[in-house]
Scaffold this active site. Structure first.
Site, PDB file in Angstrom:
ATOM      1  N   GLU A  24       0.835  -1.199   0.000  1.00 54.45           N
ATOM      2  CA  GLU A  24       0.000   0.000   0.000  1.00 54.45           C
ATOM      3  C   GLU A  24       0.874   1.255   0.000  1.00 54.45           C
ATOM      4  O   GLU A  24       1.100   1.904   1.020  1.00 54.45           O
ATOM      5  CB  GLU A  24      -0.979  -0.052   1.176  1.00 54.45           C
ATOM      6  CG  GLU A  24      -1.987  -1.178   0.972  1.00 54.45           C
ATOM      7  CD  GLU A  24      -2.946  -1.376   2.121  1.00 54.45           C
ATOM      8  OE1 GLU A  24      -3.048  -0.486   2.982  1.00 54.45           O
ATOM      9  OE2 GLU A  24      -3.584  -2.441   2.164  1.00 54.45           O
ATOM     10  N   PRO A  74       6.335   7.721   6.428  1.00 54.49           N
ATOM     11  CA  PRO A  74       7.070   8.109   7.632  1.00 54.49           C
ATOM     12  C   PRO A  74       6.585   7.394   8.896  1.00 54.49           C
ATOM     13  O   PRO A  74       7.382   7.045   9.746  1.00 54.49           O
ATOM     14  CB  PRO A  74       6.820   9.613   7.736  1.00 54.49           C
ATOM     15  CG  PRO A  74       6.162  10.034   6.487  1.00 54.49           C
ATOM     16  CD  PRO A  74       5.752   8.848   5.708  1.00 54.49           C
ATOM     17  N   GLU A  83     -12.404  -9.873   9.117  1.00 56.09           N
ATOM     18  CA  GLU A  83     -11.131  -9.207   9.424  1.00 56.09           C
ATOM     19  C   GLU A  83     -10.394 -10.131  10.397  1.00 56.09           C
ATOM     20  O   GLU A  83     -10.867 -10.378  11.499  1.00 56.09           O
ATOM     21  CB  GLU A  83     -11.385  -7.830  10.046  1.00 56.09           C
ATOM     22  CG  GLU A  83     -10.128  -7.118  10.526  1.00 56.09           C
ATOM     23  CD  GLU A  83      -9.027  -7.033   9.484  1.00 56.09           C
ATOM     24  OE1 GLU A  83      -9.221  -6.371   8.466  1.00 56.09           O
ATOM     25  OE2 GLU A  83      -7.954  -7.672   9.675  1.00 56.09           O
ATOM     26  N   HIS A  98      -7.920  -9.009   1.445  1.00 62.15           N
ATOM     27  CA  HIS A  98      -7.229  -7.719   1.500  1.00 62.15           C
ATOM     28  C   HIS A  98      -5.987  -7.850   2.380  1.00 62.15           C
ATOM     29  O   HIS A  98      -5.972  -8.662   3.310  1.00 62.15           O
ATOM     30  CB  HIS A  98      -8.163  -6.649   2.071  1.00 62.15           C
ATOM     31  CG  HIS A  98      -9.109  -6.104   1.047  1.00 62.15           C
ATOM     32  ND1 HIS A  98      -9.393  -4.769   0.940  1.00 62.15           N
ATOM     33  CD2 HIS A  98      -9.810  -6.716   0.062  1.00 62.15           C
ATOM     34  CE1 HIS A  98     -10.246  -4.576  -0.053  1.00 62.15           C
ATOM     35  NE2 HIS A  98     -10.529  -5.742  -0.606  1.00 62.15           N
ATOM     36  N   GLU A 111      -6.664  -7.223  -2.666  1.00 62.15           N
ATOM     37  CA  GLU A 111      -6.388  -5.792  -2.618  1.00 62.15           C
ATOM     38  C   GLU A 111      -4.925  -5.605  -3.028  1.00 62.15           C
ATOM     39  O   GLU A 111      -4.615  -5.465  -4.190  1.00 62.15           O
ATOM     40  CB  GLU A 111      -6.659  -5.257  -1.223  1.00 62.15           C
ATOM     41  CG  GLU A 111      -6.469  -3.768  -1.106  1.00 62.15           C
ATOM     42  CD  GLU A 111      -6.566  -3.331   0.346  1.00 62.15           C
ATOM     43  OE1 GLU A 111      -6.027  -4.012   1.224  1.00 62.15           O
ATOM     44  OE2 GLU A 111      -7.187  -2.290   0.595  1.00 62.15           O
ATOM     45  N   GLU A 113      -9.937   3.151  -0.914  1.00 59.85           N
ATOM     46  CA  GLU A 113      -9.987   3.611   0.487  1.00 59.85           C
ATOM     47  C   GLU A 113      -8.981   4.743   0.733  1.00 59.85           C
ATOM     48  O   GLU A 113      -9.229   5.640   1.534  1.00 59.85           O
ATOM     49  CB  GLU A 113      -9.753   2.454   1.458  1.00 59.85           C
ATOM     50  CG  GLU A 113      -8.377   1.840   1.359  1.00 59.85           C
ATOM     51  CD  GLU A 113      -8.156   0.703   2.375  1.00 59.85           C
ATOM     52  OE1 GLU A 113      -9.108   0.269   3.027  1.00 59.85           O
ATOM     53  OE2 GLU A 113      -7.001   0.257   2.493  1.00 59.85           O
TER      54      GLU A 113
HETATM   55  C1  NOJ Z   1      -8.639  -2.584   5.297  1.00 62.68           C
HETATM   56  C2  NOJ Z   1      -9.400  -2.975   4.085  1.00 62.68           C
HETATM   57  O1  NOJ Z   1      -8.734  -2.647   2.905  1.00 62.68           O
HETATM   58  C3  NOJ Z   1     -10.735  -2.292   4.140  1.00 62.68           C
HETATM   59  O2  NOJ Z   1     -11.444  -2.499   2.951  1.00 62.68           O
HETATM   60  C4  NOJ Z   1     -11.473  -2.816   5.343  1.00 62.68           C
HETATM   61  O3  NOJ Z   1     -12.704  -2.156   5.424  1.00 62.68           O
HETATM   62  C5  NOJ Z   1     -10.678  -2.587   6.605  1.00 62.68           C
HETATM   63  N1  NOJ Z   1      -9.342  -3.054   6.447  1.00 62.68           N
HETATM   64  C6  NOJ Z   1     -11.297  -3.262   7.801  1.00 62.68           C
HETATM   65  O4  NOJ Z   1     -11.127  -4.637   7.715  1.00 62.68           O
END
Ligand code: NOJ
Ligand code: CA
Length: 728
Positions: free
Chosen positions: A197, A218, A441, A509, A528, A534
């Site tokens: 990212e 940073p 998650e 992700h 991802e 995001e």
């Molecule tokens: C990062 C993910 O890229 C995002 O899509 C997600 O909503 C959050 N983490 C929470 O899991």
């Protein structure tokens, strides 16, 4: 399986043996434009080079590995008895020199296969192959190099045959080189063992060392891999206009490769992601490494049209794929990303104790988005506008305090908050013909997730969910492991194969960047592994970001980029967030075509779509699966314009995304059928549109077109265009 392959390979070698000693081995691509050469030098170091149209694109580059020397045996005392812990065989670390060419074998393949979903119905896999058997006399060991030369570049892998002196070993480092021929322009992100990212930096190779520290965020808690290390897919352009892309394919049971740039020698050397012990891979022979890929072309479109990554992966291993389908979805998501509402149920944190909270006693914050009523509203919107599914994040217990826990596990993936009625939502969605996408998650606690996986997937099946978005935010638990080390890479694949048993599609992700495994496991419909939309709510992606991703991140496979943001002023969602989505509205439509994925989200909230229903029509119409793709123009960092033909109709869709300078496309519709008429709907930036000052200014008009039609279309700074073309 691999054993059979090796036996076959070696027996063929002995029959058609072409023992060449120190003579150079050469191979041509089917069209003759590429030529590769292989040899060993006086120290027995294997090396290769690659030529394209008579020019060297990869200079003499060494191959090989360094193995880890095992520890000495030592004495230990248990129960008053002495035990000797035996040291395994000393592995003689040198697996990069002292080789001689024992045998070589050439073969060819020309086959066409059909992906379950993809950018085209038929994919041609056409290459010439060279296998070289290398013998290392001093250690009595054999290494096989396998090269495949396509009409769009070279791929190669190491194969370690099963043999007396090599059964188990640990890799200290892979020493694969890619020697460059000039100070190319490169689009890169820093080598990091835990995230991709980052915004891309465009620079000369000679500037990487100086720019790289500044490119590391940073405040990053992540682990930079070194001051000159970049990630793949790495896109480069030579001064004489040749496009070169370095990546890998079929990364299975192996750590992810980064590239360390050695400025003095103008070459990249592989740098594998270490595990918690600093080791780079535990291997049992027979074993094949991932492919190292060098895609080369004379235009940006050549790179995008290459199918090398997919072709190097194994055919589909899932027998019945009837349950795997492209998914267009909306979700309870942007609301929380922008800060308008929350994943968590309560902000009375004193009532929360990890794993033991009685949420029926906790005070609701009133900002919890994943509540039954709100989710039903999304289901209604999905049903009304023909979306396949609704994603709901923040439905399960634990979001009040989930980040960075290394001791306690947070999520069990089966316990909903009290205001989210799983059964009622399931029944409501089913009655409307809408599928639900589950959210897991994992908080990067991979062992905890594995432990709960069967129950979690069964819970999904029981409640009508056939797809999951998983996430790996934070440092990997167990402590010290990285997101791209060998066993964490194995974890991701384990989840995908297990999900297939439950007929579940997976969109992970923060997982490892893809290497084409979706050919073998097409239930892997998304990933991802780059800055997605995001980041537009976290300050903004660079304006040219979506003109670079097709050349980098997408070389490995589709991305869940989550486009479709119509309200680019985030403060309208959440007053404290002054981020701006760096795009025009029309460019958001184009991304459904330019960012190929079988999984596409319309990420904005229903209220914002209701304000722009005429533009929203394109998102409703655009298909996710294609018969054919035509890459019209593509220059990394500047513009990408692609036309695609729907898999299930005669209709075409065109998308174009451009950088901060704007761009005029000279569009010729010569990809259309002869003697046919089409009604085209054009979605264009208005003359005064600009991503920053006037993003919602657009025009929509219809026009009859044929194969002979030519047009100039002007895209605004940070803009683009989209066209839907219906055969009449
Ligand atoms: C990062 C993910 O890229 C995002 O899509 C997600 O909503 C959050 N983490 C929470 O899991
Ligand atoms: Ca540019």
């Amino acid at each position: 399986m691999k054993k059979t392959f090796l036996f076959l390979a070696l027996s063929l070698l002995s029959v058609t043996a072409n023992a060449t000693g120190a003579d150079v081995l050469a191979l041509n691509s089917p069209d003759g434009r590429f030529k590769m050469q292989f040899n060993v030098n006086q120290q027995g170091r294997p090396f290769y080079s690659l030529q394209f149209d008579g020019k060297t694109v990869v200079d003499d580059s060494f191959l090989g590995l360094e193995l880890k020397k095992e520890v000495e045996g030592k004495q230990e005392t248990f129960d008053n008895s002495k035990y000797t812990i035996l040291a395994p065989i000393d592995h003689k670390p040198n697996f990069f020199s002292g080789f001689e060419i024992k045998n070589s074998l050439k073969s060819s393949k020309d086959e066409t296969w059909q992906p379950v979903w993809g950018e085209e119905t038929d994919i041609r896999n056409h290459y010439n192959e060279l296998q070289v058997e290398l013998y290392q006399k001093m250690n009595d060991r054999t290494l096989l190099m396998i090269f495949r030369l396509f009409d769009y570049g070279l791929a190669f892998r190491y194969f370690f045959p099963d043999q007396k002196n090599l059964t188990y070993f640990i890799i200290k480092e892979e020493k694969t080189e890619f020697a460059m021929t000039g100070d190319h322009t490169a689009w890169w992100i820093p080598g990091d063992f835990d995230t991709q990212e980052y915004a891309y930096t465009k620079s000369k190779l000679s500037d990487i060392r100086q720019l790289l520290p500044g490119a590391i965020k940073p405040n990053s808690s992540q682990t930079p891999a070194g001051p000159t290390c970049v990630q793949t897919a790495l896109m480069m352009k030579t001064d004489d206009g040749i496009y070169v892309n370095l990546h890998e394919a079929a990364c299975i049971d192996y750590p992810t490769m980064h590239l360390n740039y050695i400025e003095e020698q103008n070459k990249f050397v592989s740098l594998l992601t270490p595990d918690a012990m600093g080791d780079k891979g535990y291997i049992q022979t027979p074993f094949a490494t991932p492919w190292r890929t060098i895609i080369v072309g004379k235009s940006g479109t050549d790179i995008l049209a290459s199918r090398m990554t997919l072709n190097l992966n194994e055919p589909c291993k899932i027998e019945d794929t009837s349950w795997i389908k492209p998914v267009k979805y909306i979700g309870v998501w942007w609301d929380m990303i922008t800060g308008r509402s929350h994943w968590s149920y309560t902000n009375d944190f004193s009532s929360v104790k990890i794993g033991q909270t009685d949420y029926t006693k906790a005070k609701p914050s009133g900002k919890h988005a994943a509540n039954t009523e709100n989710v039903k509203r999304y289901i209604d919107f999905a049903a009304k506008h023909g979306f396949d599914a609704v994603l709901v994040e923040g439905w399960n217990q634990g979001w009040e305090d989930w980040f960075g826990h290394e001791k306690d596990f947070v999520f069990d993936f089966v316990s909903p908050y009290p205001d989210f009625d799983v059964k009622a939502v399931h029944e409501y969605a089913a009655s409307k013909g809408v599928k639900m996408i589950m959210h897991h998650e994992t908080s990067a606690s991979t062992r905890n997730y594995e432990r709960h996986l069967d129950k979690a997937y069964q819970f999904m099946v029981d409640n009508g969910y056939n797809a999951v978005k998983s996430g790996y935010v934070g440092n990997i638990v167990p402590h010290g492991e990285h997101h791209y080390s060998q066993w964490i890479n194995n974890h991701y694949l384990y989840c995908i194969t297990k999900a297939a048993d439950y007929h579940i599609m997976v969109n992970a992700h923060e997982a490892v960047r893809p290497t084409g495994l979706c050919r073998t496991y097409p239930n892997m419909i998304g990933n991802e592994s780059a800055c997605g939309t995001e980041y537009e709510a976290f300050g903004g992606n660079p304006v040219d970001h979506t003109t670079i991703l097709p050349f980098t991140r997408l070389i490995g496979g589709p991305m869940d980029y989550t486009p479709g943001i119509f309200e680019t002023d985030i403060s309208k969602m959440s007053p404290d967030n002054d981020s701006k989505v760096r795009t025009t509205l029309v460019r958001q439509l184009a991304l459904y075509v330019t960012m190929y994925s079988p999984l596409q989200m319309a990420a904005d909230i229903p209220e914002n779509y209701e304000r722009f229903m005429d533009a929203f029509q394109f998102i409703k119409d655009v298909p996710l699966d294609w018969q054919k793709s035509v890459y019209l123009e593509a220059e990394p960092g500047d513009y990408v314009t692609i036309a695609r033909k729907d898999k299930n109709s005669e209709n075409w869709f065109v998308g174009s995304t451009v950088d901060e300078n704007g761009h005029t496309t000279n569009l010729s519709f010569d990809f259309l059928d002869d003697n046919a008429k089409y009604e085209a709907t054009f979605y264009e930036d208005a003359a005064d549109a600009h991503w920053q000052t006037n993003p919602q200014a657009y025009k929509i008009y219809k026009k009859t077109i044929t194969k002979k039609t030519k047009m100039n279309i002007k895209s605004a700074p940070g803009g683009g265009f989209a066209i839907s073309i219906v055969k009449v």
